[in-house]
Design a protein around this motif. Structure first.
Motif, PDB file in Angstrom:
ATOM      1  N   VAL A 150       0.833  -1.205   0.000  1.00  0.00           N
ATOM      2  CA  VAL A 150       0.000   0.000   0.000  1.00  0.00           C
ATOM      3  C   VAL A 150       0.867   1.253   0.000  1.00  0.00           C
ATOM      4  O   VAL A 150       0.581   2.228  -0.706  1.00  0.00           O
ATOM      5  N   ALA A 151       1.950   1.233   0.783  1.00  0.00           N
ATOM      6  CA  ALA A 151       2.849   2.394   0.823  1.00  0.00           C
ATOM      7  C   ALA A 151       3.505   2.624  -0.540  1.00  0.00           C
ATOM      8  O   ALA A 151       3.598   3.773  -1.011  1.00  0.00           O
ATOM      9  N   ALA A 160       0.790   3.955  -2.896  1.00  0.00           N
ATOM     10  CA  ALA A 160       0.483   5.356  -2.600  1.00  0.00           C
ATOM     11  C   ALA A 160       1.615   6.271  -3.058  1.00  0.00           C
ATOM     12  O   ALA A 160       1.376   7.371  -3.570  1.00  0.00           O
ATOM     13  N   SER A 161       2.859   5.807  -2.889  1.00  0.00           N
ATOM     14  CA  SER A 161       4.001   6.604  -3.353  1.00  0.00           C
ATOM     15  C   SER A 161       3.979   6.748  -4.867  1.00  0.00           C
ATOM     16  O   SER A 161       4.255   7.833  -5.407  1.00  0.00           O
ATOM     17  N   ALA A 162       3.646   5.635  -5.560  1.00  0.00           N
ATOM     18  CA  ALA A 162       3.567   5.710  -7.023  1.00  0.00           C
ATOM     19  C   ALA A 162       2.446   6.641  -7.468  1.00  0.00           C
ATOM     20  O   ALA A 162       2.607   7.429  -8.410  1.00  0.00           O
ATOM     21  N   PHE A 163       1.310   6.569  -6.770  1.00  0.00           N
ATOM     22  CA  PHE A 163       0.203   7.461  -7.111  1.00  0.00           C
ATOM     23  C   PHE A 163       0.591   8.922  -6.896  1.00  0.00           C
ATOM     24  O   PHE A 163       0.290   9.792  -7.733  1.00  0.00           O
ATOM     25  N   SER A 195      -0.930  -2.635  -6.528  1.00  0.00           N
ATOM     26  CA  SER A 195      -0.165  -2.840  -5.299  1.00  0.00           C
ATOM     27  C   SER A 195      -1.061  -3.309  -4.163  1.00  0.00           C
ATOM     28  O   SER A 195      -0.685  -4.198  -3.393  1.00  0.00           O
ATOM     29  N   VAL A 196      -2.242  -2.711  -4.052  1.00  0.00           N
ATOM     30  CA  VAL A 196      -3.176  -3.118  -2.998  1.00  0.00           C
ATOM     31  C   VAL A 196      -3.617  -4.562  -3.214  1.00  0.00           C
ATOM     32  O   VAL A 196      -3.718  -5.348  -2.257  1.00  0.00           O
ATOM     33  N   LEU A 245      -3.304 -10.205  -1.480  1.00  0.00           N
ATOM     34  CA  LEU A 245      -2.966 -11.614  -1.693  1.00  0.00           C
ATOM     35  C   LEU A 245      -1.930 -12.090  -0.678  1.00  0.00           C
ATOM     36  O   LEU A 245      -2.054 -13.179  -0.098  1.00  0.00           O
ATOM     37  N   LEU A 246      -0.920 -11.265  -0.449  1.00  0.00           N
ATOM     38  CA  LEU A 246       0.113 -11.639   0.528  1.00  0.00           C
ATOM     39  C   LEU A 246      -0.452 -11.714   1.939  1.00  0.00           C
ATOM     40  O   LEU A 246      -0.121 -12.621   2.702  1.00  0.00           O
ATOM     41  N   SER A 247      -1.310 -10.741   2.295  1.00  0.00           N
ATOM     42  CA  SER A 247      -1.815 -10.685   3.668  1.00  0.00           C
ATOM     43  C   SER A 247      -2.707 -11.867   4.003  1.00  0.00           C
ATOM     44  O   SER A 247      -2.835 -12.231   5.171  1.00  0.00           O
ATOM     45  N   VAL A 248      -3.343 -12.464   3.001  1.00  0.00           N
ATOM     46  CA  VAL A 248      -4.207 -13.614   3.246  1.00  0.00           C
ATOM     47  C   VAL A 248      -3.461 -14.926   3.013  1.00  0.00           C
ATOM     48  O   VAL A 248      -3.542 -15.859   3.820  1.00  0.00           O
ATOM     49  N   ALA A 249      -2.719 -14.994   1.905  1.00  0.00           N
ATOM     50  CA  ALA A 249      -2.088 -16.266   1.524  1.00  0.00           C
ATOM     51  C   ALA A 249      -0.962 -16.657   2.471  1.00  0.00           C
ATOM     52  O   ALA A 249      -0.842 -17.826   2.853  1.00  0.00           O
ATOM     53  N   LEU A 250      -0.128 -15.698   2.878  1.00  0.00           N
ATOM     54  CA  LEU A 250       1.016 -16.046   3.719  1.00  0.00           C
ATOM     55  C   LEU A 250       0.600 -16.577   5.099  1.00  0.00           C
ATOM     56  O   LEU A 250       1.085 -17.638   5.512  1.00  0.00           O
TER      57      LEU A 250
END
Length: 309
Positions: free
Chosen positions: A131-132, A135-138, A262-263, A268-273
């Motif tokens: 997310v960071a 947001a930085s890219a945005f 990115s979100v 995916l990482l926050s759930v799968a890992l």
């Protein structure tokens, strides 16, 4: 059993509450700032991920503890038929009815189970980092988007006035009608000239200062055209270039797409890992339990053999 089912309600309520707040902030609010619009779109997506992570975490923890309880009950049921301590079974004990060899309860130290619990932190940490980065890219694309005022192709026309302007060869598909102030009525203007010029739906949304892009201009060929407006006296109109508006829209779209990608990756990482770590830890714990039980049984069998020897 902990965590209680109450936490399902807590995790599940985060998303609808935030969605309701976003809808209330954005509905009937045409003057909402771009930051508020982006936040109103992005925050429900993030809170949906938070709700999902909380519910999945509660599910994994409750399932793991429920499995442990069931295993303990099965062990207690089998242990009830075990021979008393110190009993030396006769020859043929393994086939004697009513007696079952039950190994002692096994305690697996938490530090022996792999992968370690700290690997579960990679899920939420990955979400925050993604997310960071998004947001930085945005922010980077938004800050580098063109901020120049549109290039006027005609004189500024007050409400109730008209002007003649020249369309060059390279401008036939890149002109638009701008209105100031932004809430001014753009439908009080019309174009006249050769080829039936007209005002059509704008290609993108764009504002600079008090000027707002209201319509695109459709002309078939270069030449002179007339803009006539009958709006209020405090409203101004002008024909100007829309290339800046298109470039700005492309930059913001690229930044927003990068943010969404990115979100999604962070989700995916926050759930799968955490789920993958929990499954692997459960499998490894069961394997360790079987290994410890086998060692305990062999030690018990060797002790019985030495006793009879």
């Amino acid at each position: 059993m902990k965590p209680a089912r109450f936490w399902y309600w807590v995790g599940g309520a985060i998303f609808p509450v935030n969605l309701l707040i976003s809808v209330l902030l954005l509905s009937d609010n045409p003057e909402a700032s771009p930051a508020l619009i982006v936040g109103g779109i992005l925050s429900p997506m993030l809170t949906f991920l938070v709700s999902l992570v909380v519910c999945v975490t509660v599910l994994v923890m409750r399932t793991s503890r429920l499995s442990s309880r069931r295993a303990q009950r099965r062990y207690s049921a089998v242990a009830a038929h075990a021979p008393p301590p110190g009993y030396a079974p006769p020859p043929g004990y393994a086939t004697s009815p009513g007696y079952v060899v039950v190994p002692p309860p096994v305690h697996v130290p938490a530090q022996d189970v792999r992968p370690r619990l700290r690997w579960m932190l990679l899920g939420p940490v990955g979400l925050v980092l993604c997310v960071a980065l998004g947001a930085s890219a945005f922010w980077l694309f938004g800050s580098n988007a063109p901020q120049d005022p549109p290039e006027f192709a005609s004189e500024v026309v007050p409400g109730g006035g008209s002007t003649v302007f020249q369309v060059e060869e390279g401008q036939t598909g890149s002109l638009g009608l701008y209105v100031a102030p932004r809430d001014g009525d753009p439908d009080s203007c019309r174009l006249s000239g050769w080829g039936g010029p007209r005002l059509v739906e704008r290609v993108v949304s764009y504002s600079h200062g008090e000027w707002r892009l209201a319509h695109s201009v459709s002309v078939s060929s270069p030449g002179q055209y007339t803009l006539e407006c009958s709006g209020s006296s405090d409203t101004e109109y002008v024909i100007a270039d829309t290339d800046i508006a298109v470039e700005y829209d492309q930059a913001m779209l690229t930044g927003f797409g990068t943010l969404m990608l990115s979100v999604a990756l962070g989700a995916l990482l926050s759930v799968a890992l955490p789920v993958a770590v929990a499954i692997r830890r459960g499998n490894h714990r069961q394997r360790l339990v079987r290994e410890y039980q086998a060692r305990a049984y062999h030690a018990w069998a060797n002790g019985q053999g030495r006793r009879h020897g």
